[in-house]
Design a protein around this motif. Sequence first.
Motif, PDB file in Angstrom:
ATOM      1  N   GLU A 138       0.845  -1.193   0.000  1.00 21.82           N
ATOM      2  CA  GLU A 138       0.000   0.000   0.000  1.00 21.82           C
ATOM      3  C   GLU A 138       0.880   1.242   0.000  1.00 21.82           C
ATOM      4  OE1 GLU A 138      -3.377   0.050  -0.068  1.00 21.82           O
ATOM      5  OE2 GLU A 138      -3.261  -2.120  -0.336  1.00 21.82           O
ATOM      6  N   ASP A 139       0.282   2.395  -0.279  1.00 20.53           N
ATOM      7  CA  ASP A 139       1.026   3.644  -0.233  1.00 20.53           C
ATOM      8  C   ASP A 139       1.519   3.894   1.178  1.00 20.53           C
ATOM      9  OD1 ASP A 139      -1.060   5.436  -2.606  1.00 20.53           O
ATOM     10  OD2 ASP A 139       0.647   4.100  -2.912  1.00 20.53           O
ATOM     11  N   GLU A 140       2.581   4.692   1.264  1.00 18.54           N
ATOM     12  CA  GLU A 140       3.176   4.992   2.554  1.00 18.54           C
ATOM     13  C   GLU A 140       2.173   5.714   3.455  1.00 18.54           C
ATOM     14  OE1 GLU A 140       6.564   7.372   1.762  1.00 18.54           O
ATOM     15  OE2 GLU A 140       7.447   5.882   0.443  1.00 18.54           O
ATOM     16  N   SER A 141       2.283   5.423   4.732  1.00 17.15           N
ATOM     17  CA  SER A 141       1.449   6.100   5.714  1.00 17.15           C
ATOM     18  C   SER A 141       1.957   7.521   5.896  1.00 17.15           C
ATOM     19  CB  SER A 141       1.519   5.355   7.048  1.00 17.15           C
ATOM     20  OG  SER A 141       0.874   6.090   8.041  1.00 17.15           O
ATOM     21  N   LEU A 142       1.067   8.442   6.151  1.00 14.45           N
ATOM     22  CA  LEU A 142       1.462   9.834   6.347  1.00 14.45           C
ATOM     23  C   LEU A 142       1.784  10.137   7.800  1.00 14.45           C
ATOM     24  CD1 LEU A 142      -1.126  11.588   4.020  1.00 14.45           C
ATOM     25  CD2 LEU A 142       1.260  11.056   3.555  1.00 14.45           C
ATOM     26  N   LEU A 143       1.609   9.150   8.683  1.00 17.03           N
ATOM     27  CA  LEU A 143       1.905   9.360  10.093  1.00 17.03           C
ATOM     28  C   LEU A 143       3.398   9.236  10.329  1.00 17.03           C
ATOM     29  CD1 LEU A 143      -0.979   7.325  11.723  1.00 17.03           C
ATOM     30  CD2 LEU A 143      -0.823   9.789  11.418  1.00 17.03           C
ATOM     31  N   TYR A 144       3.922  10.096  11.181  1.00 16.54           N
ATOM     32  CA  TYR A 144       5.329  10.087  11.521  1.00 16.54           C
ATOM     33  C   TYR A 144       5.549   9.135  12.690  1.00 16.54           C
ATOM     34  CZ  TYR A 144       9.731  11.688  13.479  1.00 16.54           C
ATOM     35  OH  TYR A 144      10.989  11.751  13.983  1.00 16.54           O
ATOM     36  N   ALA A 145       6.525   8.269  12.599  1.00 18.63           N
ATOM     37  CA  ALA A 145       6.846   7.343  13.685  1.00 18.63           C
ATOM     38  C   ALA A 145       8.193   7.752  14.277  1.00 18.63           C
ATOM     39  CB  ALA A 145       6.917   5.918  13.166  1.00 18.63           C
ATOM     40  N   PRO A 146       8.197   8.384  15.453  1.00 18.35           N
ATOM     41  CA  PRO A 146       9.461   8.840  16.033  1.00 18.35           C
ATOM     42  C   PRO A 146      10.315   7.669  16.491  1.00 18.35           C
ATOM     43  CG  PRO A 146       7.663   9.173  17.570  1.00 18.35           C
ATOM     44  CD  PRO A 146       7.050   8.697  16.294  1.00 18.35           C
ATOM     45  N   SER A 147      11.623   7.868  16.492  1.00 15.32           N
ATOM     46  CA  SER A 147      12.540   6.826  16.947  1.00 15.32           C
ATOM     47  C   SER A 147      12.482   6.703  18.461  1.00 15.32           C
ATOM     48  CB  SER A 147      13.968   7.155  16.514  1.00 15.32           C
ATOM     49  OG  SER A 147      14.438   8.275  17.246  1.00 15.32           O
ATOM     50  N   ILE A 148      12.979   5.613  18.979  1.00 18.19           N
ATOM     51  CA  ILE A 148      12.957   5.365  20.419  1.00 18.19           C
ATOM     52  C   ILE A 148      13.785   6.401  21.165  1.00 18.19           C
ATOM     53  CG2 ILE A 148      14.857   3.723  20.366  1.00 18.19           C
ATOM     54  CD1 ILE A 148      12.041   2.951  22.574  1.00 18.19           C
ATOM     55  N   ILE A 149      14.920   6.811  20.600  1.00 17.22           N
ATOM     56  CA  ILE A 149      15.762   7.802  21.270  1.00 17.22           C
ATOM     57  C   ILE A 149      15.046   9.139  21.326  1.00 17.22           C
ATOM     58  CG2 ILE A 149      17.906   9.114  21.062  1.00 17.22           C
ATOM     59  CD1 ILE A 149      19.200   6.553  20.033  1.00 17.22           C
ATOM     60  N   SER A 150      14.393   9.536  20.239  1.00 17.80           N
ATOM     61  CA  SER A 150      13.642  10.785  20.246  1.00 17.80           C
ATOM     62  C   SER A 150      12.509  10.732  21.263  1.00 17.80           C
ATOM     63  CB  SER A 150      13.065  11.070  18.864  1.00 17.80           C
ATOM     64  OG  SER A 150      14.089  11.181  17.919  1.00 17.80           O
ATOM     65  N   SER A 151      11.815   9.597  21.322  1.00 18.43           N
ATOM     66  CA  SER A 151      10.700   9.454  22.261  1.00 18.43           C
ATOM     67  C   SER A 151      11.179   9.540  23.702  1.00 18.43           C
ATOM     68  CB  SER A 151       9.994   8.109  22.051  1.00 18.43           C
ATOM     69  OG  SER A 151       9.508   8.029  20.741  1.00 18.43           O
ATOM     70  N   ILE A 152      12.278   8.857  24.017  1.00 16.49           N
ATOM     71  CA  ILE A 152      12.804   8.890  25.379  1.00 16.49           C
ATOM     72  C   ILE A 152      13.315  10.283  25.721  1.00 16.49           C
ATOM     73  CG2 ILE A 152      14.653   8.018  26.870  1.00 16.49           C
ATOM     74  CD1 ILE A 152      14.257   5.295  25.475  1.00 16.49           C
ATOM     75  N   SER A 153      13.972  10.939  24.775  1.00 15.95           N
ATOM     76  CA  SER A 153      14.470  12.294  25.014  1.00 15.95           C
ATOM     77  C   SER A 153      13.322  13.249  25.311  1.00 15.95           C
ATOM     78  CB  SER A 153      15.250  12.802  23.804  1.00 15.95           C
ATOM     79  OG  SER A 153      16.360  11.987  23.555  1.00 15.95           O
ATOM     80  N   ILE A 154      12.243  13.150  24.550  1.00 15.07           N
ATOM     81  CA  ILE A 154      11.084  14.012  24.786  1.00 15.07           C
ATOM     82  C   ILE A 154      10.475  13.727  26.146  1.00 15.07           C
ATOM     83  CG2 ILE A 154       8.715  14.484  24.020  1.00 15.07           C
ATOM     84  CD1 ILE A 154       9.790  14.057  21.124  1.00 15.07           C
ATOM     85  N   LEU A 155      10.366  12.453  26.515  1.00 14.75           N
ATOM     86  CA  LEU A 155       9.825  12.070  27.814  1.00 14.75           C
ATOM     87  C   LEU A 155      10.681  12.616  28.952  1.00 14.75           C
ATOM     88  CD1 LEU A 155       7.659  10.467  29.317  1.00 14.75           C
ATOM     89  CD2 LEU A 155       9.161   8.477  29.167  1.00 14.75           C
ATOM     90  N   ILE A 156      12.001  12.546  28.817  1.00 16.95           N
ATOM     91  CA  ILE A 156      12.904  13.070  29.852  1.00 16.95           C
ATOM     92  C   ILE A 156      12.749  14.572  29.987  1.00 16.95           C
ATOM     93  CG2 ILE A 156      15.338  13.456  30.402  1.00 16.95           C
ATOM     94  CD1 ILE A 156      15.856  10.624  29.279  1.00 16.95           C
TER      95      ILE A 156
END
Length: 161
Positions: free
Chosen positions: A135-153
């Motif tokens: 199927e065509d690419e999804s338009l949703l952005y999937a952040p990386s684990i490091i970015s997610s943890i950095s934002i959480l911190i």
Amino acid sequence: MKWLTVFTLVMFLPSAVSEMSHSPDEVNEGEQFTALIDTEEDVVTVTFYVCTLEDPYTCYKPVEQDRKDTVNGRFEFTYEVKNDDYPGYKYELEKEDNSTEKIPASEYSYYEGMKVVKMGDDYYFKVNIKSQDSEDESLLYAPSIISSISILIIIVLTGRR
């Protein structure tokens, strides 16, 4: 608890600051992907190699880029996918002391979100080819684990005030 949070942030900081990736993750014939790598200040040139990882095995002329041609030490290379092409790529970094470093270094090295495969005596980052029935690419952005943890911190640290 405060020291644990600071320690976690310090451990993830080098990975978050430097970056190595290619975009898009999946390509078709005729499409291009851009590979990029951030380097340390002692790297003077980066050579970019592309080879097909399946039959017909072909390696293309390498492309070299000097540090003076980069923006803030970020080396970028673009490659157009050819017919029956299953591209993989690697970098060779030349440092000021004339030493060299190959990236990826081994099949077992971890590069977030990137698959490393062995071809001959060398290792390459594999670029995925889109399947015909996908199927065509999804338009949703999937952040990386490091970015997610950095934002959480950051949220935790700012919420403690």
